[in-house]
Scaffold this active site. Structure first.
Site, mmCIF file in Angstrom:
data_model
loop_
_atom_site.group_PDB
_atom_site.id
_atom_site.type_symbol
_atom_site.label_atom_id
_atom_site.label_comp_id
_atom_site.label_asym_id
_atom_site.label_seq_id
_atom_site.Cartn_x
_atom_site.Cartn_y
_atom_site.Cartn_z
ATOM 1 N N PHE A 52 -13.756 14.909 -32.304
ATOM 2 C CA PHE A 52 -15.113 14.413 -32.548
ATOM 3 C C PHE A 52 -15.279 13.686 -33.874
ATOM 4 C CE2 PHE A 52 -15.337 19.087 -33.437
ATOM 5 C CZ PHE A 52 -15.420 19.023 -34.836
ATOM 6 N N ARG A 68 -23.278 21.093 -44.857
ATOM 7 C CA ARG A 68 -24.308 20.882 -43.843
ATOM 8 C C ARG A 68 -24.915 19.484 -43.995
ATOM 9 N NH1 ARG A 68 -23.791 24.492 -39.766
ATOM 10 N NH2 ARG A 68 -23.241 26.520 -40.670
ATOM 11 N N LYS A 103 -21.523 19.972 -26.629
ATOM 12 C CA LYS A 103 -20.976 20.874 -27.644
ATOM 13 C C LYS A 103 -19.937 21.760 -26.964
ATOM 14 C CE LYS A 103 -22.149 24.320 -31.135
ATOM 15 N NZ LYS A 103 -20.993 25.175 -30.779
ATOM 16 N N LYS A 123 -27.187 20.227 -34.002
ATOM 17 C CA LYS A 123 -26.747 21.090 -32.911
ATOM 18 C C LYS A 123 -27.965 21.399 -32.056
ATOM 19 C CE LYS A 123 -25.368 25.055 -34.339
ATOM 20 N NZ LYS A 123 -24.525 26.120 -34.912
#
Length: 284
Positions: free
Chosen positions: A122, A192, A51, A198
């Site tokens: 990404f 979402r 990340k 994450k």
């Protein structure tokens, strides 16, 4: 500390003025966003990557914009080799460089600063199909075109939860923030998604500074803690995570800060909250 507060207030005002100069408002893009990993999902066979702590951005094939739709102004040579189709990624200057990155992308003229950054890709939001096929489109493009300031973030298959924990420990030990884990077959959807997770050993959130609480002992005469307020109106003290320089010149009243924590107490207050940084990309 009062002198520090005056300096901090002037610095914040200057940063806000600078942050408005290069940005042109546009339509905010609808992004696919990650959920926080609960530790309960079987992620074997999913794809993980570091990340990256950068400024999330969107390339529409011609223009680079922030997540809120503000047009960014990199020098022309920064965009050399980029494709005519949409990309999503992070403007990134390396681990631990978020503050400098956010400042750079908001300045009207900072070509030298931009050249220290790269666009870490990404996803390909308009590619259609599953995640692995969308990303392959970007990989194939950059295999044929030289683009010094763009790259596709490497993805590694997850063997099991233990593999994920080991990689998280490695990344955090190297100064990274955490991991992103994606289901290879996931379609692109806005909002979402449970198909992007994450993964971090701690959580983070934002709050507004409402008071400076004086220090005692070693911190007498400077900041002891911040009193901050969450968006839901709950207030709490934030007394750890500051450098000596930040205690001398604390974040100004009314500023937005990021703090990290480890879950919640039954009362709803964050467990072990710690100051992380002044939020300098709020308008992006």
């Amino acid at each position: 500390m009062r002198a520090g507060l005056r300096k901090g207030g002037i610095a914040l005002l200057a940063a806000l003025v600078l942050s408005l100069l290069p940005l042109t408002a546009g339509a905010a893009a609808e992004f696919m966003q990650a959920q926080v990993d609960s530790g309960q999902v079987d992620v074997s066979g999913w794809l993980m990557s570091e990340k990256l702590d950068g400024v999330r951005s969107h390339w529409d094939g011609q223009t680079l914009c922030s997540k809120n739709g503000y047009r960014l102004t990199p020098p022309a040579d920064f965009l050399v080799g980029w494709p005519p189709f949409a990309l999503e990624g992070e403007l990134w200057g390396g681990r631990g460089s978020f503050v400098e990155t956010a400042a750079t992308v908001q300045r009207a003229q900072d070509d030298a600063g931009w050249r220290q950054l790269r666009f870490a890709i990404f996803d390909v939001p308009d590619g259609g199909g599953p995640f692995v096929e969308r990303l392959q489109r970007a990989q194939q493009w950059f295999a044929k075109h030289t683009a010094p300031h763009a790259f596709v973030i490497p993805q590694v298959p997850v063997r099991d939860r233990e593999h994920l924990r080991q990689e998280l420990a490695r990344v955090e030990a190297a100064g990274g923030e955490g991991l992103m884990v994606r289901r290879p077959e996931a379609p692109y959807t806005t909002g979402r998604s449970a198909e992007i997770l994450k993964v971090k050993s701690w959580q983070d959130a934002e709050a507004v500074v409402v008071a400076h609480l004086p220090g005692q002992g070693r911190h007498r005469g400077r900041l002891g803690a911040l009193l901050v307020e969450r968006p839901d109106g709950i207030r709490f003290r934030l007394g750890t995570g500051f450098t000596d320089a930040e205690r001398e010149e604390p974040p100004p009243l009314g500023s937005l800060i990021t703090y990290k924590f480890q879950g919640f107490f039954p009362s709803g207050l964050p467990r072990f909250p710690s100051y992380r940084r002044l939020r300098q990309d709020g308008n992006l």
